[in-house]
Design a protein around this motif. Structure first.
Motif, PDB file in Angstrom:
ATOM      1  N   PRO A 195      46.212  48.854  48.045  1.00 48.83           N
ATOM      2  CA  PRO A 195      47.060  47.249  47.320  1.00 48.83           C
ATOM      3  C   PRO A 195      46.541  47.298  45.855  1.00 48.83           C
ATOM      4  O   PRO A 195      47.418  46.647  45.552  1.00 48.83           O
ATOM      5  N   ASP A 196      46.022  48.006  45.002  1.00 52.15           N
ATOM      6  CA  ASP A 196      46.152  48.952  43.244  1.00 52.15           C
ATOM      7  C   ASP A 196      46.914  49.311  42.636  1.00 52.15           C
ATOM      8  O   ASP A 196      47.048  49.196  42.099  1.00 52.15           O
ATOM      9  N   ARG A 197      47.763  49.623  44.034  1.00 51.65           N
ATOM     10  CA  ARG A 197      48.929  50.879  43.356  1.00 51.65           C
ATOM     11  C   ARG A 197      50.042  50.131  43.917  1.00 51.65           C
ATOM     12  O   ARG A 197      51.707  50.140  43.974  1.00 51.65           O
ATOM     13  N   CYS A 198      50.369  48.666  44.467  1.00 53.67           N
ATOM     14  CA  CYS A 198      51.704  48.212  45.051  1.00 53.67           C
ATOM     15  C   CYS A 198      51.584  46.317  45.574  1.00 53.67           C
ATOM     16  O   CYS A 198      50.044  46.266  45.164  1.00 53.67           O
ATOM     17  N   THR A 199      52.189  46.022  46.504  1.00 53.12           N
ATOM     18  CA  THR A 199      52.424  44.860  46.245  1.00 53.12           C
ATOM     19  C   THR A 199      52.765  43.884  47.425  1.00 53.12           C
ATOM     20  O   THR A 199      53.835  44.818  48.268  1.00 53.12           O
ATOM     21  N   LEU A 200      51.643  43.977  48.602  1.00 51.01           N
ATOM     22  CA  LEU A 200      52.177  43.760  49.713  1.00 51.01           C
ATOM     23  C   LEU A 200      51.609  42.284  49.807  1.00 51.01           C
ATOM     24  O   LEU A 200      50.644  41.898  50.300  1.00 51.01           O
ATOM     25  N   PHE A 201      52.698  41.476  50.516  1.00 49.90           N
ATOM     26  CA  PHE A 201      52.121  40.399  50.785  1.00 49.90           C
ATOM     27  C   PHE A 201      52.966  40.234  52.273  1.00 49.90           C
ATOM     28  O   PHE A 201      54.371  40.942  53.184  1.00 49.90           O
ATOM     29  N   VAL A 202      53.145  39.406  52.487  1.00 48.61           N
ATOM     30  CA  VAL A 202      53.931  38.132  53.623  1.00 48.61           C
ATOM     31  C   VAL A 202      55.161  37.247  53.543  1.00 48.61           C
ATOM     32  O   VAL A 202      54.725  36.803  53.301  1.00 48.61           O
ATOM     33  N   GLN A 203      56.446  37.600  54.035  1.00 54.71           N
ATOM     34  CA  GLN A 203      57.708  36.878  53.909  1.00 54.71           C
ATOM     35  C   GLN A 203      57.450  35.723  53.509  1.00 54.71           C
ATOM     36  O   GLN A 203      57.804  35.344  52.675  1.00 54.71           O
ATOM     37  N   SER A 204      56.848  35.335  54.598  1.00 57.70           N
ATOM     38  CA  SER A 204      57.159  33.321  54.437  1.00 57.70           C
ATOM     39  C   SER A 204      56.349  33.400  53.726  1.00 57.70           C
ATOM     40  O   SER A 204      56.011  32.477  53.406  1.00 57.70           O
ATOM     41  N   HIS A 205      54.838  33.858  52.735  1.00 56.76           N
ATOM     42  CA  HIS A 205      54.251  33.082  51.759  1.00 56.76           C
ATOM     43  C   HIS A 205      54.821  32.938  50.639  1.00 56.76           C
ATOM     44  O   HIS A 205      54.551  32.839  49.510  1.00 56.76           O
ATOM     45  N   VAL A 206      56.297  33.409  50.286  1.00 58.60           N
ATOM     46  CA  VAL A 206      56.945  33.533  49.488  1.00 58.60           C
ATOM     47  C   VAL A 206      58.468  33.040  49.746  1.00 58.60           C
ATOM     48  O   VAL A 206      59.081  33.450  50.313  1.00 58.60           O
ATOM     49  N   PRO A 207      58.200  31.741  49.326  1.00 62.66           N
ATOM     50  CA  PRO A 207      59.683  30.795  49.731  1.00 62.66           C
ATOM     51  C   PRO A 207      60.418  30.327  49.402  1.00 62.66           C
ATOM     52  O   PRO A 207      61.738  30.772  49.850  1.00 62.66           O
ATOM     53  N   GLU A 208      60.593  31.823  48.287  1.00 61.09           N
ATOM     54  CA  GLU A 208      62.102  31.939  47.507  1.00 61.09           C
ATOM     55  C   GLU A 208      62.668  32.931  48.653  1.00 61.09           C
ATOM     56  O   GLU A 208      63.994  33.117  48.243  1.00 61.09           O
ATOM     57  N   HIS A 209      61.881  33.846  49.598  1.00 58.51           N
ATOM     58  CA  HIS A 209      63.521  34.277  50.225  1.00 58.51           C
ATOM     59  C   HIS A 209      64.090  33.731  50.996  1.00 58.51           C
ATOM     60  O   HIS A 209      65.210  33.697  50.918  1.00 58.51           O
ATOM     61  N   ALA A 210      64.102  32.644  51.749  1.00 66.78           N
ATOM     62  CA  ALA A 210      64.714  31.920  52.167  1.00 66.78           C
ATOM     63  C   ALA A 210      65.148  30.789  51.412  1.00 66.78           C
ATOM     64  O   ALA A 210      67.173  30.278  51.876  1.00 66.78           O
ATOM     65  N   GLN A 211      64.977  30.398  50.064  1.00 62.96           N
ATOM     66  CA  GLN A 211      65.815  29.928  49.624  1.00 62.96           C
ATOM     67  C   GLN A 211      66.485  30.543  49.169  1.00 62.96           C
ATOM     68  O   GLN A 211      68.357  30.434  49.245  1.00 62.96           O
ATOM     69  N   LEU A 212      66.423  31.901  48.553  1.00 64.78           N
ATOM     70  CA  LEU A 212      67.745  32.852  48.140  1.00 64.78           C
ATOM     71  C   LEU A 212      68.293  32.939  49.134  1.00 64.78           C
ATOM     72  O   LEU A 212      69.663  33.061  49.201  1.00 64.78           O
ATOM     73  N   GLY A 213      68.046  33.225  50.074  1.00 61.73           N
ATOM     74  CA  GLY A 213      68.880  33.823  51.366  1.00 61.73           C
ATOM     75  C   GLY A 213      69.834  32.605  51.998  1.00 61.73           C
ATOM     76  O   GLY A 213      71.282  33.001  52.268  1.00 61.73           O
TER      77      GLY A 213
END
Ligand code: ATP
Ligand code: MG
Length: 332
Positions: A73-91
């Motif tokens: 996590p110090d060298r990459c950004t690891l996350f859960v898709q639904s935590h970032v609502p922009e995915h559905a929005q740009l989708g």
């Protein structure tokens, strides 16, 4: 630094050896050279029916496995898709840019809906490649580490990025697939002409990383080969043996040519037994590390929270630009 982005579904609980060699290992490598974003794509998982409690548990389990595989996590950004609502929005925006015929040509949809039964497959499954387009473009990714089965979706991403850019002005980076040829398609151990997949015809050909190692060892020992006796890499005539050589080479770092030489005069049994041992030695510490991460859900959740915050900063900026370019009235 160039950007890398990829996602993996939390659907089956355990990742399989194809996921690891084809994709996750490249995620780990690209942390060193790229500004890398990796996510557990829970929104993709719900394109087929999911039990809510299982989905939630499997999302944490997926994150734990990614960390156990070497994501830092110090060298990459690891996350859960639904935590970032922009995915559905740009989708949604990307849905409105995609032709129906264009979407209908996606072979993954054809394969998966055939497995589901055409009547039972959802519109979400049909448009999931387009959500994937949004996933990638939000981060202005240059490189997308994936297995061969995803190549067509990266092509679609490039087409839609170019279409958007030419219609509304330069907005998105045009991404390229990062596919490592040797391991781009790991095959089922029982049907070495089919991709190793969670939804395999028989579990005997599927090597799950979190299965009891003795179970996986047995699968290697009973892998389907051919009636010949020579250990030689030949994907057309000897797909089973070639797949075993590919996996051996990937796990040990020995070239396939060197393996062919060292197995000259030996039988298939020797290759299978060796590979079973090599896999068990590799997977045992992987399973232990996964359990350690799972045993500390607070730390795991805080890694994912920090990741989502970092991801959102990038995604929100891209979405705002895209909304503006297409003429959506900003909220005051
Ligand atoms: P499903 O069959 O439900 O699509 P999957 O096993 O393909 O599941 P995904 O989460 O869709 O799993 O894929 C995660 C990553 O693993 C993708 O980059 C995909 O290309 C890669 N991958 C999947 N199977 C293989 C395989 N057999 N060999 C190499 N890479 C693979
Ligand atoms: Mg897949």
């Amino acid at each position: 630094r160039p950007r890398a982005l990829s996602g993996i579904q939390p659907t089956a609980g355990s990742f399989h050896l194809g996921n690891y060699l084809g994709a996750i290992r490249q995620y780990v490598a690209l942390q060193e050279t790229h500004d890398a974003f990796y996510m557990v794509v829970d929104l993709h998982a719900i394109t087929v029916p999911q039990d809510p409690a299982t989905l939630r548990a499997n999302t944490r389990l997926a994150a734990a496995q990614l960390l156990a595989a070497g994501l830092d996590p110090d060298r990459c950004t690891l996350f859960v898709q639904s935590h970032v609502p922009e995915h559905a929005q740009l989708g949604w925006v990307m849905n409105c840019l995609t032709g129906f015929g264009e979407a209908s040509r996606m072979t993954q949809f054809k394969d998966k809906s055939a497995k589901q039964g055409a009547d039972r497959s959802t519109v979400g499954l049909f448009t999931y490649p387009i959500l994937q387009v949004a996933d990638i473009l939000l981060y202005q990714a240059d490189a997308v580490p994936v297995g061969e089965d995803q190549r067509q979706h990266i092509e679609l991403t490039r087409d839609l990025a170019e279409r958007f850019n030419s219609r509304f002005g330069g907005t998105f980076t045009i991404p390229a697939p990062h596919i490592v040829r040797e391991v781009a398609k790991i095959y089922d151990l029982q049907d070495p002409t089919a991709k190793m997949s969670k939804s395999a015809a028989t579990p005997k050909g599927l090597v799950n990383l979190l299965d009891e190692p003795s179970v996986s060892a047995k699968k290697f020992r009973s892998a389907v080969t051919d009636t010949d006796t020579v250990i030689r890499f030949d994907e057309t005539d000897k797909p089973g043996v070639s797949n075993l050589l590919t996996i051996h080479s990937a796990l040990t770092g020995t070239t396939v040519a060197a393996l062919e030489e060292s197995y000259a005069g030996k039988g298939y049994g020797a290759l299978k037994t060796d590979l079973a041992e090599i896999f068990v030695a590799w997977v045992t510490p992987f399973r232990e590390r996964t359990q350690e991460y799972l045993g500390d859900p607070e730390t795991l959740d805080s890694v994912l929270a920090k990741g989502a915050e970092k991801a959102r900063a990038v995604a929100a900026e891209t979405l705002a630009t895209a909304y503006d370019r297409i003429g959506l009235l900003p909220a005051k």
